[in-house]
Design a protein around this motif. Structure first.
Motif, mmCIF file in Angstrom:
data_model
loop_
_atom_site.group_PDB
_atom_site.id
_atom_site.type_symbol
_atom_site.label_atom_id
_atom_site.label_comp_id
_atom_site.label_asym_id
_atom_site.label_seq_id
_atom_site.Cartn_x
_atom_site.Cartn_y
_atom_site.Cartn_z
ATOM 1 N N ASP A 229 63.052 27.828 -69.248
ATOM 2 C CA ASP A 229 61.938 28.457 -68.552
ATOM 3 C C ASP A 229 62.217 29.953 -68.490
ATOM 4 O OD1 ASP A 229 63.910 28.718 -66.568
ATOM 5 O OD2 ASP A 229 63.218 26.930 -65.514
ATOM 6 N N ASP A 230 61.339 30.684 -67.821
ATOM 7 C CA ASP A 230 61.514 32.133 -67.770
ATOM 8 C C ASP A 230 62.753 32.525 -66.968
ATOM 9 O OD1 ASP A 230 60.181 34.675 -68.597
ATOM 10 O OD2 ASP A 230 60.264 35.064 -66.437
ATOM 11 N N GLN A 231 63.102 31.715 -65.969
ATOM 12 C CA GLN A 231 64.313 32.013 -65.205
ATOM 13 C C GLN A 231 65.562 31.902 -66.079
ATOM 14 O OE1 GLN A 231 64.605 33.258 -62.123
ATOM 15 N NE2 GLN A 231 62.366 33.414 -62.152
ATOM 16 N N HIS A 232 65.559 30.922 -66.980
ATOM 17 C CA HIS A 232 66.674 30.774 -67.913
ATOM 18 C C HIS A 232 66.783 32.029 -68.790
ATOM 19 C CE1 HIS A 232 68.653 28.256 -71.352
ATOM 20 N NE2 HIS A 232 69.516 29.012 -70.718
ATOM 21 N N LEU A 233 65.653 32.510 -69.298
ATOM 22 C CA LEU A 233 65.649 33.722 -70.112
ATOM 23 C C LEU A 233 66.097 34.929 -69.298
ATOM 24 C CD1 LEU A 233 64.991 35.338 -72.632
ATOM 25 C CD2 LEU A 233 62.558 35.203 -72.034
ATOM 26 N N ARG A 234 65.656 35.016 -68.052
ATOM 27 C CA ARG A 234 66.054 36.141 -67.204
ATOM 28 C C ARG A 234 67.562 36.157 -66.967
ATOM 29 N NH1 ARG A 234 62.434 38.473 -63.605
ATOM 30 N NH2 ARG A 234 64.284 39.540 -62.796
ATOM 31 N N ARG A 235 68.166 34.980 -66.822
ATOM 32 C CA ARG A 235 69.619 34.935 -66.621
ATOM 33 C C ARG A 235 70.360 35.515 -67.824
ATOM 34 N NH1 ARG A 235 68.694 29.616 -64.675
ATOM 35 N NH2 ARG A 235 69.622 28.762 -66.580
ATOM 36 N N ILE A 236 69.879 35.205 -69.026
ATOM 37 C CA ILE A 236 70.518 35.736 -70.226
ATOM 38 C C ILE A 236 70.335 37.248 -70.303
ATOM 39 C CG2 ILE A 236 70.531 35.642 -72.735
ATOM 40 C CD1 ILE A 236 71.657 33.147 -71.345
ATOM 41 N N ILE A 237 69.138 37.740 -69.973
ATOM 42 C CA ILE A 237 68.889 39.185 -69.984
ATOM 43 C C ILE A 237 69.800 39.890 -68.979
ATOM 44 C CG2 ILE A 237 67.180 40.970 -69.487
ATOM 45 C CD1 ILE A 237 65.043 39.095 -70.582
ATOM 46 N N ASP A 238 69.871 39.340 -67.765
ATOM 47 C CA ASP A 238 70.735 39.945 -66.746
ATOM 48 C C ASP A 238 72.193 39.961 -67.191
ATOM 49 O OD1 ASP A 238 68.607 40.410 -65.061
ATOM 50 O OD2 ASP A 238 68.822 38.521 -63.977
ATOM 51 N N LYS A 239 72.598 38.917 -67.872
ATOM 52 C CA LYS A 239 73.977 38.840 -68.343
ATOM 53 C C LYS A 239 74.274 39.940 -69.362
ATOM 54 C CE LYS A 239 77.228 35.531 -70.331
ATOM 55 N NZ LYS A 239 77.402 34.148 -70.812
ATOM 56 N N ILE A 240 73.302 40.216 -70.232
ATOM 57 C CA ILE A 240 73.497 41.237 -71.266
ATOM 58 C C ILE A 240 73.577 42.622 -70.643
ATOM 59 C CG2 ILE A 240 72.414 42.364 -73.236
ATOM 60 C CD1 ILE A 240 71.273 39.644 -74.040
ATOM 61 N N VAL A 241 72.608 42.946 -69.786
ATOM 62 C CA VAL A 241 72.512 44.325 -69.287
ATOM 63 C C VAL A 241 73.568 44.624 -68.223
ATOM 64 C CG1 VAL A 241 70.056 44.395 -69.822
ATOM 65 C CG2 VAL A 241 70.784 43.761 -67.526
ATOM 66 N N SER A 242 73.983 43.596 -67.477
ATOM 67 C CA SER A 242 74.956 43.858 -66.411
ATOM 68 C C SER A 242 76.320 44.222 -66.971
ATOM 69 C CB SER A 242 75.076 42.629 -65.505
ATOM 70 O OG SER A 242 75.556 41.502 -66.213
ATOM 71 N N ARG A 243 76.607 43.800 -68.204
ATOM 72 C CA ARG A 243 77.911 44.084 -68.782
ATOM 73 C C ARG A 243 78.116 45.570 -69.079
ATOM 74 N NH1 ARG A 243 79.064 39.057 -73.008
ATOM 75 N NH2 ARG A 243 79.544 37.507 -71.401
#
Length: 543
Positions: A229-243
């Motif tokens: 779902d969109d929350q799953h996609l958001r978790r991946i995006i947050d993981k990329i940018v937070s690094r």
């Protein structure tokens, strides 16, 4: 009572008995055939013989259904019935329903229901295992000093224990699938991890959680990959940018970032992205492309490569122009590889993508504003600061705003050999866009002054395009000469020859062709002790 009345009464009673018996037989699943016995006196029985005869007279048969109520089944003569009787005329509709559904359709329906139920249970199981993994590992997943191999071993060991503790039976294939998906989510980038690992994929485009496209050989194709779902996609995006210390949320719904290998990342989330979060990743090879790779791809010729190498060593200021996805950054990487190792290089980028092999390199990266809207460091700020860092070369990943003015200033203040990229449709449009970007600096400069600055600072424009067949080719190597009146004069040195068309597979047959003109900056290159063989500019067809 007349004989006709008695006959009619006898027929009604016989019909009712036959209907009841047939209904009972249908319920029991056994066909039932009964003959009519009205139980009349002998004289009356003689009178009613035509009713039970195998071939009853025509006038007596029709009246029975005419006077019967709707629920009563008409009388069927015994001799006319061929056992077994079909149940359709007498069985109730709710008992016929199972027989009316074809066996194959029932099986398919059951399979579909089982598949849906299985998918739901699978998703629930994955969510439960994922949640338990996060509880057990906790902050260890985000510790920067933990080696990836050690973290991977911890995740797999914990995952094995969590799966073993689940009370749901799992086949070997299901267990392997759950393990892979959860491992990709925790250690990698979820469903797109396999796409990022595919060497043939050059770009991954996520248009919402249910639609993922990739680019292979310059062509876009849709993949079956999906997020939960969109929350799953958001978790991946947050993981990329937070690094890399960046964030994306409703107050800042756009972000530019990068992966550890330098791949460029752009993310847009709702409310800006209407159909769900959008993620675009432009991959860069772990081992950067060399000039020989570009020659083998057909992006440029050996003659053009030798000339561009001489231009870089001769400390000419170069702009690499082209459209999005034309390969500007790759070409910039290759041109930067020609810079001698004894020079100090300062690179300035929005998101660090350049992969220079020289030893003396200082890499600078811009910074977006924080949650309070403060603390932003722009490309322009970094260009200004780089002038105080004693650079021999300034390499700017891309000029897209008022930093163009500072870039021109740097080129005109003794920092020859600077290289940058810029979006445009061609060499002439490159100059026009450069003027527009300089005006964005807010300086009330006359157009002629800006053009004189551009003509003095820029020596070469290398324009690149993505052709119809998906290939990326250098189409122009153009010299920026001088001002003539209010116009900057340009001179093409190498031009892509489109006249050869395409082959049967749609591949372009053209190549870079020398125009036969010798550039005026050869004298400037000689001051840097770099000479070019005049035969490089000879016209002998496609270079």
């Amino acid at each position: 009572m007349s004989l006709a009345d008695r006959l009619r009464a006898a027929q009604d009673a016989a019909a009712a008995e036959a209907a009841a018996a047939a209904a009972a037989a249908a319920v029991a699943g056994v066909p039932e055939v009964e003959t009519i016995d009205a139980g009349l006196p002998a004289a009356d029985a003689v009178e009613t013989v035509p009713v039970v005869d195998a071939a009853p007279p025509a006038p007596l048969a029709p009246p029975a259904p005419a006077v019967q109520p709707a629920p009563i089944v008409p009388v069927v003569p015994a001799a006319a019935v061929q056992p077994p009787l079909p149940p359709a005329p007498v069985a109730p509709s709710h008992r016929r329903a199972p027989e009316e559904t074809p066996g194959a359709e029932v099986a398919n329906l059951a399979t579909r229901r089982a598949a849906v139920g299985g998918a739901d249970k699978f998703a629930e199981l994955k969510a439960a295992v994922h949640s338990e993994m996060l509880k057990q590992l906790g902050p260890q997943l985000y510790e920067a000093d933990v080696p990836s191999e050690e973290l991977g071993a911890k995740v797999r060991a914990t995952l094995k224990d969590v799966l073993a503790a689940q009370d749901r039976p799992l086949s070997t294939a299901d267990r392997a699938q759950v393990t892979k998906e959860i491992t990709d989510d925790i250690l990698g980038y979820g469903p797109i991890e396999a796409l990022l690992a595919d060497p043939e994929v050059t770009e991954v485009m996520v248009n919402g959680p249910q639609m993922v496209f990739v680019e292979r050989a310059g062509k876009l194709t849709k993949t079956p990959v999906q997020f939960d779902d969109d929350q799953h996609l958001r978790r991946i995006i947050d993981k990329i940018v937070s690094r890399i210390g960046r964030r994306v949320d409703e107050s800042s719904p756009m972000v530019d970032a990068r992966l550890p290998d330098g791949s460029r990342v752009n993310a847009v989330i709702p409310p800006l992205a209407i159909d769900g979060s959008a993620l675009t990743i432009r991959k860069f090879a772990t081992d950067p492309f060399t000039v020989q790779d570009l020659i083998s791809f057909g992006s440029l010729s050996q003659r053009t490569a030798d000339f561009l190498e001489a231009c870089v060593r001769g400390k000419l200021n170069i702009i690499v122009s082209g459209s999005t996805g034309a390969g500007k950054t790759t070409t910039l990487n290759v041109l930067s590889s020609f810079i001698p190792n004894d020079e100090r290089i300062v690179t300035i980028e929005d998101a660090a993508e350049l992969q220079l092999k020289q030893e003396h390199v200082v890499r600078l990266e811009s910074r977006p504003p924080n949650i309070e809207g403060k603390g932003a460091i722009t490309i322009r700020d970094l260009v200004k600061n780089s002038l105080r860092m004693r650079p021999d070369r300034i390499v700017v990943g891309e000029v897209r705003d008022a930093s163009a003015l500072d870039m021109l200033q740097a080129m005109n203040t003794g920092h020859d050999g600077s290289i940058t990229t810029l979006h445009s449709n061609g060499p002439r449009d490159t100059l026009a866009r450069m003027e527009t970007l300089v005006l964005m600096a807010g300086m009330d400069l006359p157009i002629r002054a800006i053009r004189e600055q551009v003509a003095s600072a820029v020596d070469v424009i290398v324009h690149q395009a993505r052709l119809r067949d998906g290939s990326r080719r250098i189409t122009h190597v153009t010299e920026v000469e001088r001002m003539e009146g209010d116009i900057i004069t340009l001179q093409d040195i190498f031009v892509y020859d489109h006249s050869r068309g395409f082959d049967a597979d749609g591949k372009s047959l053209g190549g870079l062709r020398s125009t036969g003109l010798r550039p005026k900056f050869l004298e400037k290159m000689e001051h840097a002790n770099v000479r070019v063989d005049p035969l490089v500019f000879a016209r002998d067809g496609v270079a």
